[in-house]
Enzyme design. Structure first.
Site, mmCIF file in Angstrom:
data_model
loop_
_atom_site.group_PDB
_atom_site.id
_atom_site.type_symbol
_atom_site.label_atom_id
_atom_site.label_comp_id
_atom_site.label_asym_id
_atom_site.label_seq_id
_atom_site.Cartn_x
_atom_site.Cartn_y
_atom_site.Cartn_z
ATOM 1 N N SER A 227 0.835 -1.201 0.000
ATOM 2 C CA SER A 227 0.000 0.000 0.000
ATOM 3 C C SER A 227 0.866 1.245 0.000
ATOM 4 O O SER A 227 2.027 1.213 0.443
ATOM 5 C CB SER A 227 -0.908 0.010 1.231
ATOM 6 O OG SER A 227 -1.545 1.259 1.392
ATOM 7 N N TYR A 240 -2.156 -0.211 10.194
ATOM 8 C CA TYR A 240 -2.192 -0.707 8.818
ATOM 9 C C TYR A 240 -0.882 -0.391 8.086
ATOM 10 O O TYR A 240 -0.287 -1.253 7.440
ATOM 11 C CB TYR A 240 -3.373 -0.069 8.088
ATOM 12 C CG TYR A 240 -3.493 -0.427 6.631
ATOM 13 C CD1 TYR A 240 -3.980 -1.666 6.244
ATOM 14 C CD2 TYR A 240 -3.145 0.492 5.633
ATOM 15 C CE1 TYR A 240 -4.111 -1.996 4.899
ATOM 16 C CE2 TYR A 240 -3.275 0.175 4.297
ATOM 17 C CZ TYR A 240 -3.760 -1.067 3.932
ATOM 18 O OH TYR A 240 -3.881 -1.387 2.593
#
Length: 390
Positions: A227, A240
Site C-alpha cells: 500500500s 495498517y
C-alpha cells in the site's frame, strides 16, 4: 586549451549532447522493436532526465556533472518498463483474499486472460466465493484459505500441488489484507496492531514460505499487494501502515534473494481504491465501541469524547474519496505477472505517486504540514491540546 597529447579537447556541451543522443537512440530502437511500454510515467521520467542533464551542466561544471548525468541515463534506461509479455498458457496463479476487492476482481480478470486461477477466500459459502464458482471458467478453483491459519495454508498447498502435478506454480499473489479502524496510534488497541500484522504481514510470510518450492520449480513470480501507506506516513493509519511497510521490506529482501532462483518479486502499492477494506458503517461503529471501552481514563480525558467520536463520522468521507475503477491495479498486477522483465514496484492511482513524492522530496516540516491538513478532514483537536493552548 589543448591536453598534453596535443589533441583538441571536446567541448563539454558536445559530450552532454552525445550522451543524450545515445540514450535517445537506444530508447527509439527498443520502441521500434516493441520492447518498451512507453506510458505517461516513462515519458515524464525521460523529460525529467533531460532537465537533470541541464542542472548537472550548470550546477556541476566539468566531468563530475557529466559522469552523474551519464549514470542517471544508464539507470533510467535500465528501469524503463519492458513491454515483452509472456504467454499465459499453462500458467497457474494463487491469489489470496478473493472474497471481494482486488482479489475478487483479479481472479475474474486473470481467468478471462487464460490463467489457471486458485482463488483463496475466507468464506467458502460467502457471496464472493459463490460468484467466482458460478461465473468462472473450469480453470478457476475456489479454495478455503484463511492466511492466519497454518492448517488451511497447509491444506491449500496440498490441493494446489495435487492439481498442478509437476508443473510448478507460476505466481503467488499475496492480496489478503485488513484495515480495521482509522484513528490516532495512541487510541488504537493492541488487538488492532496484532490483527493487522497477522493478516497483512505474517500471513503473507507464512504463505510465501509454504509455496516457494512450487514458485522456484516454475521460476515464477511473487507479487505482494502492499500500500501507499506502507511507504508514506498517513495520519490514522499507524497499524495498517506498519504492517504494509513490513510487507514491502519483506518483498524487497526476497527480490534480491530469489533472483538466483529465477523467481521475480514485484510489490504493488496502490493508493485509495474502493475495495471494501474500510468495512461497513456497522463494523466501524462496533470497532469504535471497542476502542472506547479499552481506553484508560487519562487517555480518554486528554483526547476528549468529541475528538474520539469524530473518527466514526469519517467513514463516509473516506468512502467518498476512494476510486471506484479497479482496472489500473489489475493492469499493473497482470503486467507484473507476465512481463518478461517486470518492474520491482508498481504504484497504481494518482495519490500513490503524489503522496510519496511529497514525503520523500519536501522538507519534513512541510510534508507533515501538508499531510496533516490533507488528512485531518476538518477534525477537531484533542481536549488536552486545547487546554495547554498548542
Amino acid at each position: 586549451m589543448e591536453p598534453a597529447s596535443g589533441q583538441p579537447e571536446l567541448p563539454l556541451s558536445l559530450l552532454y549532447a552525445g550522451v543524450t543522443v545515445v540514450l535517445g537512440a537506444a530508447v527509439i530502437h527498443r520502441l521500434l522493436r516493441q520492447e518498451l511500454q512507453m506510458g505517461v510515467p516513462a515519458a515524464l521520467s525521460l523529460l525529467l532526465l533531460l532537465l537533470a542533464g541541464w542542472v548537472c551542466f550548470v550546477a556541476l561544471p566539468g566531468y563530475p556533472g557529466l559522469c552523474i548525468f551519464s549514470l542517471a541515463c544508464l539507470l533510467s534506461y535500465c528501469t524503463l518498463p519492458d513491454s515483452e509479455l509472456l504467454s499465459v498458457q499453462d500458467k497457474a496463479i494463487l491469489i489470496t483474499g478473493c472474497d471481494s476487492g482486488f482479489g475478487f476482481a483479479l481472479a475474474k480478470y486473470l481467468d478471462k486472460l487464460g490463467f489457471t486461477v486458485f482463488a483463496g477466500v475466507l468464506y467458502l459459502d460467502g457471496p464472493g466465493a459463490k460468484d467466482l464458482k458460478t461465473s468462472g471458467s473450469n480453470r478457476l478453483m475456489v479454495l478455503q484459505l484463511d492466511v492466519t491459519s497454518l492448517e488451511q495454508i497447509t491444506k491449500s498447498y496440498a490441493q494446489v500441488k495435487s492439481q498442478l502435478k509437476n508443473r510448478g506454480l507460476w505466481a503467488l499473489v499475496n492480496n489478503a489484507g485488513i484495515l480495521e479502524f482509522v484513528a490516532d496510534a495512541e487510541l488504537l488497541p493492541m488487538s488492532t496492531y496484532k490483527h493487522c500484522m497477522d493478516v497483512n504481514f505474517f500471513g503473507a510470510v507464512e504463505l510465501t514460505k509454504m509455496f516457494l518450492p512450487l514458485l522456484r520449480q516454475a521460476k515464477g513470480r511473487l507479487v505482494n499487494i502492499s500500500s501507499m501507506a506502507g511507504t508514506t506516513p498517513l495520519l490514522g493509519f499507524a497499524a495498517y501502515g506498519a504492517s504494509k511497510a513490513a510487507l514491502s521490506m519483506f518483498s524487497n529482501v526476497l527480490r534480491q534473494e530469489l533472483a538466483i532462483w529465477g523467481v521475480k518479486v514485484a510489490t504493488i502499492q496502490p493508493s485509495a481504491f474502493k475495495t471494501g477494506i474500510f468495512g461497513t458503517t456497522d463494523q466501524w461503529s462496533n470497532q469504535h465501541t471497542q476502542i472506547m471501552q479499552q481506553l484508560s481514563p487519562d487517555v480518554r480525558k486528554d483526547y476528549g469524547e468529541n475528538y474520539i467520536i469524530a473518527f466514526r463520522g469519517k467513514y463516509g468521507k473516506w468512502q467518498a474519496s476512494l476510486q471506484d475503477e479497479l482496472q489500473p491495479v489489475l493492469n499493473d498486477i497482470s503486467i507484473a505477472l507476465i512481463a518478461k522483465n517486470p518492474k520491482s514496484h508498481y504504484s497504481p492511482g494518482t495519490a500513490a505517486n503524489f503522496f510519496p513524492f511529497i514525503y520523500r522530496y519536501l522538507p519534513t516540516r512541510l510534508s507533515d504540514f501538508i499531510f496533516y491538513h490533507l488528512l485531518k478532514s476538518g477534525q477537531d483537536v484533542p481536549d488536552g491540546v486545547k487546554e495547554i493552548g498548542l
